[in-house]
Design an enzyme around this catalytic site. Structure first.
Site, PDB file in Angstrom:
ATOM      1  N   GLU A 165     -91.627  83.404  -2.689  1.00 21.14           N
ATOM      2  CA  GLU A 165     -91.520  83.811  -4.090  1.00 21.14           C
ATOM      3  C   GLU A 165     -90.182  84.497  -4.382  1.00 21.14           C
ATOM      4  O   GLU A 165     -90.128  85.525  -5.071  1.00 21.14           O
ATOM      5  CB  GLU A 165     -92.700  84.719  -4.463  1.00 21.14           C
ATOM      6  N   GLU A 176    -100.729  78.931  -3.130  1.00 25.76           N
ATOM      7  CA  GLU A 176    -101.562  80.127  -3.295  1.00 25.76           C
ATOM      8  C   GLU A 176    -102.412  79.986  -4.544  1.00 25.76           C
ATOM      9  O   GLU A 176    -101.912  80.143  -5.670  1.00 25.76           O
ATOM     10  CB  GLU A 176    -100.719  81.411  -3.381  1.00 25.76           C
TER      11      GLU A 176
END
Length: 834
Positions: free
Chosen positions: A188, A261
């Site tokens: 991320e 995710e």
């Protein structure tokens, strides 16, 4: 029995084909490639249902059963991070033992017949201490984390190469016959990349990281999550709750749609209320993603587990993602586990159409659509009928047939005709979790105590002008740091009126603190995950002459996210005493002696040997900074074991020298309840007899009210109606056709007790219009009088049972029962056979 050689060979070939189609084939070398539609393994396309299970958040003795339940839940991939700071806590000193045994964990996944996605980081976030970085990395000169900084990149590459080489040496990558089919570098990064704009350090770092990772020669594709500028050939992938709607797709048309995710709930920090995400919402998100070209979803987490020891990031609870399909203890959380299992089965029935069909969309109304995959000239077709309205249901016509769609739901039609699954209609069973006091563990349970000495300046050897910054002082060796100073007070300095007392004020940047004046407890204060800092203000009793002020300052983990992590800090900013006749006394630069850790921690009183270094007396009413110990025998049975800590406040726990983690039950959520009261003791850490339990309590509690409890999910339920489809296992694909394989294609309640247990009693049963949830069902105004008798006939004494909705003729009762949607609600208890 005689079996021909030909039959043995045929069986072996069939077994291999099944293995290849349903999961990882052990020992078989596999090429892993991709295109814009999917990952491709040995030339075959596959859809992947993956789950995050982190090896250090459970113990090796739990891994086989957790992995088996994951596979039974329809998973064919397990995803895990690699945690740098547990493997190299001291530079050059490595630990891959016990629940840090990464290789053993991956081999177990392989043995279970599943693939692996390996997220090597080295930055992982994961609500893990320092985002996975070892503390010593922070102290390297001129280092800047996650940036085009040569010092950082050198260490990152060295670590990454070590992990990849270890996997290659053990032949764990797919081209070597191992289970690892994907790897991830970074995590991320887009969320902080814009901060590193000086000389394009962020962009250059991303390009370097991708090139470095690919150059390690793993032989499998690499991914970067939430990284829109992921350099080729690295795949940019999605994280979030609804990637089917929020993810616009990868940055190149030759890369597949992957979801790394899919948050099954939300991690929790101390002070949080319960975190929820319904099984229905999860199922909708996954069905939506696969209806829009998705081919891999990963549940983060599938099993969250426990943050043992001091492994959490700031303020994160010891329990992690307990709301996942497998709860903290590895027990199946229903209906989440079962509803997702059924979804995976439904999507597998669509696989041929998903990969061979042409994608299309038909609008069936406002907010209602059919997403199709159909191969022209054949009968191969799959459809996803979506009602995207959150409140209103709809009846739609699709290809000449009517379909009822509940609000915010997707019906899956593997042949564009037959509904085998609806995301809002849960056919699988439900359950609730029970905590039961252990009888055996509480026999002769006696608590003793040893109080921590409150130091004065002369007791501590290290000195600094001001209280030290906590991160750099503690170096992640302890949560606790003592800072002690003293002041001389003249009688005339003190307030004359009895109602007026001086006030000790401490401004701190976090995270928590307990204060003592002249050895007496003055109070405690703490920040929160949102605002780490706090101001402590409490009245104190000073005396004429010398006064000692001792501050026990604490961290609750290191930060795990954000830019410039290496620059973050915590601890005391200023110390002063207000309300003196001479005005405010600023003690910040008064000179402070200091110490890392409390004495009991340094003496390891939580071990059998260390416990003999201090004097223990019978426990009495709770005092601050007190060690408590007791011995207990292994609880009866095989159910998971927990400590119920509701009578304590804040501190740490150990069993047989192993740290269970931090507890904090005095920090209440807005609902007036602790965020976490129960704390897991792995069975593997418990001996048959004389287990040493040690608690360090910071502010005061009642240890005699601590309970050692057993955990089960022996309360099982079902709630089905005439609007529910038959169970997805009632259907099978034969070529292009979906055929019924069950005798009864009507809704059926299917219930199963945990292993080696049977139904011992029926607590609730109602055919009619009952309502509520498992553990809290209510009768409606229409109930068949023989409901309980019917359910008992089907289920009592059995490990599993099926109850047809048609078993009771509610319609014959007329009156209030006319016109209802016939529903069956059942709640039963399971137990050992007697």
């Amino acid at each position: 029995m005689i079996v021909s050689v030909q039959a043995v060979i045929a069986a072996a070939i069939l077994s291999l084909l099944v293995s290849l189609s349903n999961g990882a084939a052990r020992g078989v070398e596999k090429t892993v490639t991709y295109d814009g539609r999917s990952l491709i393994i040995n030339g075959r396309r596959e859809i992947f249902f993956s789950g995050s299970i982190h090896y250090p958040r459970s113990v090796p003795e739990m891994w086989p059963e957790i992995l088996q339940k994951a596979k039974q839940g329809g998973l064919n991939v397990i995803q895990t991070y690699v945690f740098w700071n547990i493997h190299e806590p001291v530079e050059g000193q490595f630990n891959f033992k016990g629940n840090y045994d990464l290789v053993k964990f991956i081999k177990m996944i392989d043995e279970a017949g599943m693939y692996v996605t390996l997220r090597i980081g080295p930055f992982i976030e994961a609500e893990w201490n320092f985002g996975g970085f070892p503390y010593w990395l922070k102290e390297k000169p001129n280092i800047e984390f996650r940036s085009y900084n040569q010092t950082f990149m050198n260490y990152m590459e060295k670590y990454s190469k070590m992990i990849i080489d270890m996997m290659k040496q053990e032949k764990l990558f797919a081209p070597q016959g191992g289970p690892i089919i994907l790897a991830q570098i970074e995590n991320e990064y887009n969320s902080v990349q814009g901060v590193y704009m000086d000389r394009d350090k962020g962009k250059k770092y991303v390009q370097w990281a991708a090139k470095m990772a690919v150059g390690l020669g793993a032989g499998v594709p690499w991914v970067m999550c939430k990284q829109k500028d992921a350099p080729d050939p690295v795949i940019d992938v999605c994280n979030g709750r609804h990637c089917g709607d929020t993810y616009t797709g990868p940055n190149k048309p030759n890369k597949p749609f992957l979801w790394t995710e899919n948050w099954t709930a939300q991690y929790r920090v101390f002070g949080d209320p319960p975190s929820q995400r319904s099984a229905e919402d999860l199922a909708y998100g996954v069905a939506r993603f696969f209806s829009k070209n998705g081919t891999l979803t990963n549940y983060y987490m599938y099993h969250g587990g426990t943050n043992f020891g001091r492994t959490t990031s700031t303020f994160v609870t010891t329990r992690y993602y307990d709301e996942a399909p497998l709860d903290e203890y590895g027990l199946q959380r229903e209906p989440k586990w079962g509803h997702l299992r059924d979804l995976h089965s439904a999507l597998k029935l669509c696989k041929k159409a998903l990969f061979r069909g042409h994608a299309g969309v038909e609008q069936l109304g406002s907010g209602i659509e059919a997403r199709l995959y159909e191969e022209p000239g054949t009968k191969i077709c799959a459809a996803f009928l979506s009602n995207n309205h959150t409140k209103g249901s709809a009846t739609v016509t699709f290809r000449g047939h009517e379909y009822f769609l509940p609000p915010y739901s997707i019906s899956i039609l593997p042949d564009c005709k037959t509904v085998v699954y609806n995301t809002q209609r849960i056919v699988s069973q439900h359950n609730t979790r029970n905590f039961i006091k252990s009888t055996v563990a509480h026999k002769n349970l006696k608590w003793e105590m040893s109080t921590e000495k409150i130091p004065v300046m002369e007791d501590l050897k290290s000195f600094a002008k001001t209280p030290r910054e906590l991160y750099s002082f503690l170096k992640d060796r302890s949560d606790y740091a003592w800072f002690v100073t003293s002041i001389e007070v003249n009688k005339n300095d003190l307030p004359m009126k009895k109602k007026i007392t001086p006030v000790l004020q401490v401004s701190s940047l976090g995270h928590a603190m307990v204060a003592f004046v002249n050895g007496n407890y003055s109070g405690t204060a703490h920040g929160s995950n949102v605002a780490k800092g706090f101001v402590f203000r409490e009245p104190v009793r000073l005396k004429a002459g010398k006064n000692s002020i001792a501050l026990l300052c604490m961290t609750l983990g290191l930060p795990n996210a954000g830019a410039y992590m290496e620059r973050k800090y915590a601890g005391v900013e200023s110390v002063s005493i207000l309300g003196m006749n001479t005005g405010t006394l600023d003690l910040t630069k008064n000179g402070w002696t200091n110490q890392v850790g409390v004495n009991g921690e340094l003496n390891e009183v939580f071990t059998q040997e260390g416990s003999q270094k201090v004097k223990w007396t019978p426990a009495k009413n709770g005092t601050s900074l007190t060690w408590y110990k007791a011995y207990f025998d292994s609880p009866e049975g095989k159910d998971p074991v927990i400590l119920a800590m509701g009578s304590m406040a804040k501190g740490m726990m150990w069993v047989n020298g192993k740290c269970l983690g931090r507890y904090w039950v005095s920090y209440l959520s807005a609902l007036g309840e602790p965020t976490q009261s129960e704390y897991h003791i792995p069975r593997a850490w418990i001996k048959p007899k004389d287990n040493l339990l040690v608690i360090f309590e910071e502010t005061g509690g009642k240890p005699w009210d601590i309970e050692i409890q057993l955990v089960n999910r022996d309360t099982i339920c079902s709630l089905i109606s005439a609007l529910h489809p038959a169970h997805v296992k009632s259907w099978q694909r034969h070529d292009a056709k979906i055929q019924a394989v069950a005798d009864d294609m009507n809704p059926i309640a299917q219930l199963s007790c945990p292993k080696k247990k049977v139904v011992t009693n029926v607590e609730f049963a109602a055919f009619g219009n009952p309502y509520g949830v498992c553990g809290d069902f209510e009768y409606g105004n229409c109930t068949a009088h023989d409901s309980k008798q019917i359910v008992e006939q089907y289920c009592l004494g059995k490990s599993r049972c099926q109850i047809p909705l048609s078993a009771s003729k509610v319609e014959t009762y007329g009156g209030l029962c006319s016109g209802i949607t016939k529903t069956l609600a059942v709640q039963m208890n399971c137990g050992r056979k007697t």
